[in-house]
Write a protein that holds these residues in place. Structure first.
Motif, short mmCIF file in Angstrom:
data_model
loop_
_atom_site.label_atom_id
_atom_site.label_comp_id
_atom_site.label_asym_id
_atom_site.label_seq_id
_atom_site.Cartn_x
_atom_site.Cartn_y
_atom_site.Cartn_z
N ARG A 1 0.76 -1.10 0.15
CA ARG A 1 -0.01 0.00 -0.07
C ARG A 1 1.01 1.20 0.02
NH1 ARG A 1 -3.55 0.80 4.30
NH2 ARG A 1 -4.71 1.99 3.03
N SER A 2 1.73 1.08 0.73
CA SER A 2 2.97 2.21 0.68
C SER A 2 3.64 2.68 -0.73
CB SER A 2 3.92 1.91 1.77
OG SER A 2 5.13 3.05 1.88
N LYS B 1 0.89 4.03 -2.87
CA LYS B 1 0.61 5.52 -2.40
C LYS B 1 1.79 6.38 -3.14
CE LYS B 1 -2.17 7.68 -0.08
NZ LYS B 1 -3.35 8.10 -1.20
N GLU C 1 1.20 6.74 -6.52
CA GLU C 1 0.18 7.94 -6.90
C GLU C 1 0.59 9.24 -6.70
OE1 GLU C 1 -2.71 6.49 -4.22
OE2 GLU C 1 -3.72 5.18 -5.79
#
Length: 147
Positions: free
Chosen positions: A30-31, A34, A37
């Motif tokens: 997830r990091s 992110k 993104e």
């Protein structure tokens, strides 16, 4: 449910079940998503998120290989556990027969005849097998097909 939603849902489950390895791997992915993104200044598409997971999986496999060569079985086992978690988020892997067929089709469509044409064949094959086959495996099959 898309990949990012699955990661969020599985993270909650891992927290409830106190699965430290799963939780740590999901947080890492997830990091990375992110960060990607932020780099692109927009939310990731499903394909871009899969690319991030594929990159993390490749890094873990490389680490596993290095740990095994160094004789660090404790770290190698940790890497194996993390690879197992990451593989749950990958699409179903191609069989060797399916991959050979794709490679042969790419060789035929590009008109490749020698190893000098390997780049053309790889460029044709990789988008078709994205996330469903390891690049090293594809490379080996392309080399065999061009002999």
């Amino acid at each position: 449910m898309n990949l990012i939603e699955r990661l969020n849902q599985d993270m909650k489950t891992a927290m409830k079940n106190k699965e430290k390895t799963t939780l740590s791997v999901i947080r890492m992915v997830r990091s990375s998503i992110k960060n990607k993104e932020i780099e692109l200044k927009q939310p990731l598409t499903e394909e871009e998120a899969l690319d991030v997971v594929t990159k993390e999986l490749k890094q873990q496999r490389d680490s596993l290989q290095e740990f095994e060569q160094a004789g660090r079985e404790d770290l190698a086992q940790k890497a194996r556990d993390e690879i197992a978690v990451l593989e749950k988020y990958m699409p179903e892997q191609l069989t060797e027969a399916e991959l050979k067929k794709i490679v042969q089709e790419a060789i035929a469509s590009t008109g490749a005849t020698s190893k000098a044409d390997m780049g053309k064949v790889m460029k044709a094959v990789m988008p078709r097998v994205k996330g469903r086959a390891d690049g090293k495996w594809v490379n080996r099959l392309v080399q065999e097909g061009l002999q």
